[in-house]
Design a protein around this motif. Structure first.
Motif, PDB file in Angstrom:
ATOM      1  N   VAL A  78      16.738 -28.286  -1.136  1.00 35.69           N
ATOM      2  CA  VAL A  78      16.532 -26.638  -1.024  1.00 35.69           C
ATOM      3  C   VAL A  78      14.704 -26.412  -0.664  1.00 35.69           C
ATOM      4  N   LEU A  80      12.153 -23.947   0.331  1.00 37.38           N
ATOM      5  CA  LEU A  80      12.299 -22.366  -0.398  1.00 37.38           C
ATOM      6  C   LEU A  80      10.786 -22.072   0.059  1.00 37.38           C
ATOM      7  N   LEU A  85       3.362 -27.417  -4.537  1.00 40.03           N
ATOM      8  CA  LEU A  85       3.271 -28.858  -5.377  1.00 40.03           C
ATOM      9  C   LEU A  85       1.755 -28.602  -5.208  1.00 40.03           C
ATOM     10  N   GLU A  96       7.202 -40.043  -3.484  1.00 44.27           N
ATOM     11  CA  GLU A  96       7.956 -40.939  -5.177  1.00 44.27           C
ATOM     12  C   GLU A  96       7.729 -40.612  -6.073  1.00 44.27           C
ATOM     13  N   LEU A  97       7.021 -39.446  -6.429  1.00 40.24           N
ATOM     14  CA  LEU A  97       8.121 -38.723  -7.549  1.00 40.24           C
ATOM     15  C   LEU A  97       8.799 -38.271  -7.370  1.00 40.24           C
ATOM     16  N   TYR A  98       9.168 -37.082  -6.451  1.00 41.66           N
ATOM     17  CA  TYR A  98      10.698 -36.808  -6.091  1.00 41.66           C
ATOM     18  C   TYR A  98      11.439 -37.371  -5.897  1.00 41.66           C
ATOM     19  N   PHE A 101      14.489 -38.956  -9.115  1.00 42.52           N
ATOM     20  CA  PHE A 101      14.645 -37.637  -9.163  1.00 42.52           C
ATOM     21  C   PHE A 101      15.908 -37.333  -8.822  1.00 42.52           C
ATOM     22  N   SER A 137       7.714 -30.393   3.001  1.00 40.55           N
ATOM     23  CA  SER A 137       8.320 -29.257   1.966  1.00 40.55           C
ATOM     24  C   SER A 137       9.895 -29.275   2.275  1.00 40.55           C
ATOM     25  N   LEU A 140      10.765 -33.476   1.669  1.00 42.10           N
ATOM     26  CA  LEU A 140      11.335 -32.914  -0.339  1.00 42.10           C
ATOM     27  C   LEU A 140      12.610 -32.159  -0.761  1.00 42.10           C
TER      28      LEU A 140
ATOM     29  N   ILE B  87       5.916 -24.280  -8.022  1.00 42.71           N
ATOM     30  CA  ILE B  87       6.015 -25.284  -8.976  1.00 42.71           C
ATOM     31  C   ILE B  87       7.062 -25.809  -9.176  1.00 42.71           C
ATOM     32  N   ARG B  90      10.328 -25.332  -7.080  1.00 39.32           N
ATOM     33  CA  ARG B  90      10.702 -26.055  -6.839  1.00 39.32           C
ATOM     34  C   ARG B  90      11.210 -26.705  -7.183  1.00 39.32           C
TER      35      ARG B  90
END
Lengths: 297, 246
Positions: A78, A80, A85, A96-98, A101, A137, A140, B87, B90
């Motif tokens: 998604v 939005l 961030l 790297e963080l996402y 997940f 975005s 991600l 944040i 998201r």
């Protein structure tokens, strides 16, 4: 195969009805557009599909679950409006963080390369331009290798070049087999990208068709304007079945009609040795269809 | 778990990139001790302090200052901003729950306080002979409870404030009186009785009392523990109830 099925969705905020009655279904592999004027209920609709809001009534089935199922979050990406961030996070760190997940993340290096963000990997989010933020975005949203991607107003705020680049990217994503649900208020974007479009107005679906189908609904009226090289009598053309009306403005002629209008008119003029200079042809566009469909009573 | 650690590391990196945050939470408390330790009157031990010197108290106050800044100003501003800027929203579309980011923020702030505590007490002990707490475990408990009181208030601020800026403004507004009662401008023990009794019911003062008791090796006063747990439970519950994710 249907991957998203929305049935009689309704959502109100207090006294305000955001979505009155929305139903549509999206097939696997298509780019499905939701088009509508501001405040039509587009965003509320996709937020319900994304599981961020609970509908007041109606049902939403996505893949083999219903909207809001935790299992869907790995399968639906998604993007939005207004999802930012941390300013001090770099592009690379965010990716790297996402990536951590998701159970089976895409290679972010490839994604940012496709999105033209590679030179910005060390840049902090707060220093990115609007277009770069938008592209991050999108990256991600695609990071989890989703089967469905929901993109809300993805080219808003982009300059024309960046918008076209993003369109190419979207077509590329579809070629990978991802089903795309696109929210937009740009006619050109919907026309270029979408296989089918649901036009939403005042919380209801007012039309659901292919872009060409929607244009046809606006009527196939055409207008030809030109400056004839020699004078001619109106009757020469008004006798043609394709011609509905002929108007003269100074030395310019405007002809309104339908069907194979251009061919019919040019043939007759050519026969009499008349050249149509400065010729323009206007056909109904998605713009016209949109205005017709969403015109206030 | 790996996701949580990654979030924690990221939050830590980001917060250290904010020079003001790093300065006021890690450097400022040590600096305060280094400066105050060189003020001659700080070495005095008025009888009201039960054998402690003024500087011994200020080591705890410097740490309380860090806790107050983090809990009342940093935490609510950051969390309200995370909400304001979408944040958390998201994050809600990913497999990770936004609550995990809140958890990472709280843990990161707690770790900052603990680092600050080690810095403050190392400098205070080496340079000015401030005693190492007689009961280290009770002292750690005191620091944790002091944090939980201030952080719970911070969470409640984050929950009710419409924006990061407002959260920070309210936090700053609370910070000064609470630090006053904790004894930053004059040690609690030297305050008039009425101010001391009012202070008993404020979180940073209760936390300061617990730290002082642990420094002396005394068991903590029931009222300090009750007050701090009270803030934790009441503000924490209210924060959970009122928190909006967007």
């Amino acid at each position: 195969m249907t991957v998203i099925e929305v049935k009689n969705l309704a959502k109100r905020y207090g006294e305000t009805v955001a979505v009155r009655d929305v139903s549509f279904s999206v097939e696997r592999g298509e780019i499905f557009g939701i088009l509508g004027p501001n405040g039509a209920g587009k965003t509320t609709t996709v937020e319900c599909i994304a599981g961020l809001r609970t509908p007041d009534s109606g049902s939403i089935t996505i893949l083999d679950g219903s909207a809001g199922d935790p299992a869907l979050r790995t399968r639906v990406g998604v993007q939005l409006q207004e999802g930012e961030l941390q300013d001090k996070l770099t592009v690379r760190e965010a990716l790297e963080l996402y990536s951590t997940f998701y159970p089976d993340p895409a290679d972010w290096r490839k994604l940012v390369d496709d999105l033209g963000l590679t030179p910005k990997l060390k840049t902090r989010y707060g220093k990115l331009s609007g277009g770069q933020k938008q592209r991050l975005s999108i990256a991600l949203a695609l990071l989890g290798n989703p089967e469905i991607a929901i993109l809300d107003e993805l080219t808003t705020g982009l300059d024309p070049q960046a918008r076209r680049d993003t369109w190419d990217l979207i077509s590329g994503i579809r070629d990978r087999g991802v089903t795309l649900l696109l929210v937009t208020h740009f006619m050109e974007e919907a026309e270029r990208l979408c296989d089918r479009i649901a036009v939403i107005d005042k919380g209801e679906v007012v039309a659901l068709d292919t872009p060409a189908g929607l244009v046809q609904r606006a009527g196939d009226e055409q207008r030809i304007r030109f400056r004839p090289s020699l004078p001619f009598a109106d009757e020469l053309l008004t006798g043609l079945p394709e011609v509905k009306e002929l108007r003269r403005q100074g030395e310019r002629v405007e002809i309104i009609g339908s069907g194979n209008l251009l061919h019919a008119v040019i043939s007759v003029l050519a026969r009499d040795g008349i050249v149509a200079a400065e010729l323009t042809l206007e056909q109904a566009s998605l713009d016209d269809a949109f205005v017709n469909l969403t015109r206030g009573e | 778990m790996t996701v949580f650690l990654k979030l924690l590391r990221t939050e830590m990196k980001i917060s250290l990139r904010d020079p003001l945050y790093a300065f006021f939470t890690l450097l400022f408390p040590v600096l305060l001790i280094a400066i105050l330790g060189n003020v001659p009157t700080m070495q005095e031990a008025p009888p009201e302090l039960g054998g402690l010197r003024v500087i011994d108290l200020y080591a705890g106050l410097a740490l309380g200052l860090a806790i107050g800044i983090i809990g009342l100003q940093g935490l609510p501003a950051v969390l309200a901003t995370y909400r304001e800027r979408g944040i958390l929203r998201r994050l809600a579309t990913t497999p990770v729950r936004p609550g995990l980011l809140l958890g990472a923020q709280l843990t990161m702030n707690l770790i900052t306080v603990l680092i600050s505590a080690v810095l403050v007490y190392t400098v205070a002990n080496l340079a000015f002979d401030v005693p190492i707490p007689e009961s280290p475990l009770l002292f750690l408990l005191a620091v944790l409870l002091n944090c939980s009181g201030a952080f719970a208030i911070g969470l409640l601020l984050a929950a009710v404030a419409p924006s990061g800026k407002t959260a920070n403004a309210i936090g700053t507004f609370l910070f000064f009186p609470l630090m006053f009662f904790a004894g930053l401008w004059a040690p609690r023990e030297l305050m008039p009785e009425v101010l001391q009794r009012i202070g008993d019911f404020t979180p940073l003062a209760a936390g300061q009392d617990m730290m002082t008791d642990a420094l002396l090796g005394h068991s903590p006063e029931l009222i300090s523990i009750t007050v701090l747990l009270g803030y934790l439970v009441i503000c924490g519950a209210a924060a959970v109830k009122f928190f909006r994710w967007e």
